[in-house]
Design an enzyme around this catalytic site. Structure first.
Site, mmCIF file in Angstrom:
data_model
loop_
_atom_site.group_PDB
_atom_site.id
_atom_site.type_symbol
_atom_site.label_atom_id
_atom_site.label_comp_id
_atom_site.label_asym_id
_atom_site.label_seq_id
_atom_site.Cartn_x
_atom_site.Cartn_y
_atom_site.Cartn_z
ATOM 1 N N ASP A 71 -6.247 172.238 0.657
ATOM 2 C CA ASP A 71 -6.780 171.016 1.272
ATOM 3 C C ASP A 71 -8.053 171.394 2.022
ATOM 4 O O ASP A 71 -8.341 172.580 2.203
ATOM 5 C CB ASP A 71 -5.740 170.401 2.243
ATOM 6 C CG ASP A 71 -5.895 168.889 2.400
ATOM 7 O OD1 ASP A 71 -7.026 168.432 2.678
ATOM 8 O OD2 ASP A 71 -4.907 168.155 2.252
ATOM 9 N N ASP A 79 -11.648 173.048 -1.432
ATOM 10 C CA ASP A 79 -12.462 171.850 -1.626
ATOM 11 C C ASP A 79 -12.528 171.641 -3.137
ATOM 12 O O ASP A 79 -13.171 172.427 -3.850
ATOM 13 C CB ASP A 79 -13.864 172.060 -1.040
ATOM 14 C CG ASP A 79 -14.772 170.853 -1.292
ATOM 15 O OD1 ASP A 79 -14.364 169.925 -2.030
ATOM 16 O OD2 ASP A 79 -15.896 170.846 -0.764
ATOM 17 N N ASN A 122 -3.780 166.079 -6.836
ATOM 18 C CA ASN A 122 -3.382 165.002 -5.925
ATOM 19 C C ASN A 122 -4.497 164.558 -4.982
ATOM 20 O O ASN A 122 -4.523 163.407 -4.548
ATOM 21 C CB ASN A 122 -2.165 165.496 -5.111
ATOM 22 C CG ASN A 122 -1.868 164.628 -3.922
ATOM 23 O OD1 ASN A 122 -1.289 163.554 -4.066
ATOM 24 N ND2 ASN A 122 -2.282 165.059 -2.732
ATOM 25 N N TYR A 158 -13.377 152.925 -6.702
ATOM 26 C CA TYR A 158 -12.147 153.732 -6.727
ATOM 27 C C TYR A 158 -11.424 153.490 -8.041
ATOM 28 O O TYR A 158 -10.958 154.414 -8.704
ATOM 29 C CB TYR A 158 -11.276 153.323 -5.533
ATOM 30 C CG TYR A 158 -9.901 153.962 -5.460
ATOM 31 C CD1 TYR A 158 -9.731 155.252 -4.950
ATOM 32 C CD2 TYR A 158 -8.765 153.266 -5.868
ATOM 33 C CE1 TYR A 158 -8.458 155.823 -4.864
ATOM 34 C CE2 TYR A 158 -7.501 153.826 -5.784
ATOM 35 C CZ TYR A 158 -7.352 155.109 -5.279
ATOM 36 O OH TYR A 158 -6.095 155.669 -5.198
ATOM 37 N N LYS A 167 -10.185 156.126 -10.961
ATOM 38 C CA LYS A 167 -8.772 156.291 -11.328
ATOM 39 C C LYS A 167 -8.535 155.895 -12.796
ATOM 40 O O LYS A 167 -7.661 156.451 -13.451
ATOM 41 C CB LYS A 167 -7.875 155.486 -10.382
ATOM 42 C CG LYS A 167 -7.857 156.049 -8.953
ATOM 43 C CD LYS A 167 -7.326 157.482 -8.915
ATOM 44 C CE LYS A 167 -7.216 158.007 -7.500
ATOM 45 N NZ LYS A 167 -6.624 159.360 -7.429
ATOM 46 N N THR A 195 0.714 155.908 3.618
ATOM 47 C CA THR A 195 0.103 157.186 4.022
ATOM 48 C C THR A 195 -1.196 156.836 4.750
ATOM 49 O O THR A 195 -1.528 155.649 4.897
ATOM 50 C CB THR A 195 -0.265 158.033 2.778
ATOM 51 O OG1 THR A 195 -1.247 157.286 2.026
ATOM 52 C CG2 THR A 195 0.941 158.315 1.905
HETATM 53 N N1 LIG Z 1 -1.516 155.858 -0.669
HETATM 54 C C1 LIG Z 1 -1.666 155.005 -1.681
HETATM 55 O O1 LIG Z 1 -1.474 153.792 -1.515
HETATM 56 C C2 LIG Z 1 -2.045 155.504 -3.065
HETATM 57 C C3 LIG Z 1 -1.935 154.609 -4.134
HETATM 58 C C4 LIG Z 1 -2.291 155.021 -5.409
HETATM 59 C C5 LIG Z 1 -2.753 156.316 -5.605
HETATM 60 N N2 LIG Z 1 -2.866 157.158 -4.551
HETATM 61 C C6 LIG Z 1 -3.393 158.508 -4.828
HETATM 62 O O2 LIG Z 1 -2.468 159.500 -4.406
HETATM 63 C C7 LIG Z 1 -3.170 160.677 -3.995
HETATM 64 C C8 LIG Z 1 -2.697 161.106 -2.612
HETATM 65 O O3 LIG Z 1 -3.001 160.073 -1.701
HETATM 66 P P1 LIG Z 1 -2.348 159.912 -0.254
HETATM 67 O O4 LIG Z 1 -1.927 158.513 -0.120
HETATM 68 O O5 LIG Z 1 -1.391 161.007 0.014
HETATM 69 O O6 LIG Z 1 -3.697 160.059 0.627
HETATM 70 P P2 LIG Z 1 -4.045 160.931 1.898
HETATM 71 O O7 LIG Z 1 -5.379 160.470 2.330
HETATM 72 O O8 LIG Z 1 -2.931 160.936 2.874
HETATM 73 O O9 LIG Z 1 -4.152 162.399 1.280
HETATM 74 C C9 LIG Z 1 -5.223 162.788 0.477
HETATM 75 C C10 LIG Z 1 -5.470 164.259 0.739
HETATM 76 O O10 LIG Z 1 -6.571 164.699 -0.062
HETATM 77 C C11 LIG Z 1 -7.327 165.587 0.720
HETATM 78 N N3 LIG Z 1 -8.694 165.734 0.234
HETATM 79 C C12 LIG Z 1 -9.730 164.863 0.353
HETATM 80 N N4 LIG Z 1 -10.846 165.403 -0.138
HETATM 81 C C13 LIG Z 1 -10.540 166.649 -0.571
HETATM 82 C C14 LIG Z 1 -11.280 167.698 -1.166
HETATM 83 N N5 LIG Z 1 -12.602 167.583 -1.402
HETATM 84 N N6 LIG Z 1 -10.642 168.845 -1.493
HETATM 85 C C15 LIG Z 1 -9.300 168.984 -1.237
HETATM 86 N N7 LIG Z 1 -8.561 168.024 -0.658
HETATM 87 C C16 LIG Z 1 -9.168 166.868 -0.333
HETATM 88 C C17 LIG Z 1 -7.276 164.970 2.112
HETATM 89 O O11 LIG Z 1 -7.681 165.909 3.119
HETATM 90 C C18 LIG Z 1 -5.827 164.556 2.195
HETATM 91 O O12 LIG Z 1 -5.006 165.582 2.715
HETATM 92 C C19 LIG Z 1 -4.658 160.341 -4.073
HETATM 93 O O13 LIG Z 1 -5.210 160.821 -5.277
HETATM 94 C C20 LIG Z 1 -4.661 158.821 -4.079
HETATM 95 O O14 LIG Z 1 -5.811 158.281 -4.685
HETATM 96 C C21 LIG Z 1 -2.516 156.798 -3.286
#
Ligand SMILES: NC(=O)c1ccc[n+]([C@@H]2O[C@H](COP(=O)([O-])OP(=O)(O)OC[C@H]3O[C@@H](n4cnc5c(N)ncnc54)[C@H](O)[C@@H]3O)[C@@H](O)[C@H]2O)c1
Length: 264
Positions: free
Chosen positions: A37, A60, A87, A157, A161, A194
């Site tokens: 992360d 990153d 993720n 976004y 996706k 989240t």
């Molecule tokens: N929460 C939702 O409603 C939802 C819905 C559909 C899809 N998603 C997808 O699920 C995945 C996880 O989302 P989440 O809800 O846990 O979000 P979150 O924001 O809690 O977690 C995302 C994580 O990605 C990390 N991140 C961001 N940029 C980064 C980089 N350059 N390198 C490494 N890490 C990086 C962040 O620091 C964070 O820890 C994402 O791909 C998101 O698009 C989430």
């Protein structure tokens, strides 16, 4: 069912949210996990709480050099990689007219370039472990319902996706053709509670012309026929299944876990 004994999983963006919850579930299923992360403090805390079967390393996903270091750290500690969970992601929450070119490029770098680099650079390690396992290795990509249907909340976004959805299918086909024994599947969450889930409420409120995030949350809830929003654990269970040998005949598929949102 859904066991991951002796498997090693590499996660991106798993310091918090869906990734952190999935890492916990994978360890309970018998795996060792490498968490990457950009949120170093949060990531270290998450790994520490998971104990000796977890490591944290700064990653990153937009940087090739950072990926190389992450993969080396996972291999040095756990001896290889069987499972890659792409993720990490970001949500912008702006319309086409509001978003700048810089914001679009950041979104693409994290949501798409990150998935490409992870897939490309983990491939040698995944192929090596695939040879020694009965059902091969696995990649799980976090797409979204916004990668299946349009999003009036965040069209950019949605574009990233949608790309992840079809890259999943295409890379699954490429690796099957090359007999790499690496399955590639995507998961498509509805709104999950989240930090990113909260960001969607803020964006939704802005679109409603207010800053009432609670009203926006209720509106988001109303789009989920099942009557509740998702929890990280709902998605983590799906990811563990896709990564496990119970999904041995699945590749190029998308698992929709959205409380009925896209059934409408
Ligand atoms: N929460 C939702 O409603 C939802 C819905 C559909 C899809 N998603 C997808 O699920 C995945 C996880 O989302 P989440 O809800 O846990 O979000 P979150 O924001 O809690 O977690 C995302 C994580 O990605 C990390 N991140 C961001 N940029 C980064 C980089 N350059 N390198 C490494 N890490 C990086 C962040 O620091 C964070 O820890 C994402 O791909 C998101 O698009 C989430």
């Amino acid at each position: 069912m859904n066991r991951l004994d002796a498997k090693v999983a590499l996660f991106t963006g798993a310091g918090r949210g869906i990734g952190a919850e999935t890492a916990k579930l994978m360890i309970e299923a018998g795996a060792k996990v490498a968490i990457g992360d950009v949120l170093d403090e949060r990531g270290r805390e998450t790994a520490r709480a998971l104990g000796g079967d977890a490591l944290y390393h700064h990653l990153d996903v937009t940087s090739e050099e950072s990926w190389t270091e992450m993969i080396a750290a996972a291999a040095a500690r756990f001896g290889g990689i069987d499972i890659l969970v792409n993720n990490a992601g970001m949500f912008l929450g702006k319309g086409v007219e509001e978003a700048s070119l810089d914001e679009w490029q950041r979104l693409v770098a994290i949501n798409m370039t990150g998935v490409f680099l992870g897939t490309k650079l983990c491939l040698p390690a995944l192929r090596e472990r695939a040879q020694a396992s009965v059902h091969g290795s696995a990649i799980v990509n976090l797409a979204s319902v916004a990668g299946l249907v349009g999003s009036q909340l965040d069209p950019l976004y949605s574009m990233t996706k949608g790309g992840v959805t079809l890259f999943t299918k295409s890379s699954a086909l490429e690796f099957a053709r090359k007999r790499y024994r690496i399955r590639v599947n995507s998961i498509h969450p509805g709104v999950i509670q989240t930090d990113m889930g909260e960001q969607t409420f803020t964006a939704r409120a802005r679109n409603m012309g207010s800053n009432d995030a609670e009203a926006a949350r209720k509106l988001a809830l109303s789009t989920h026929p099942i009557g509740r929003l998702g929890m990280p654990n709902d998605i983590a269970k799906g990811i563990v299944f896709l990564a496990s040998d119970d999904a041995a005949f699945m590749t190029g598929a998308g698992l929709v876990v959205d409380g009925g949102l896209t059934a409408q």
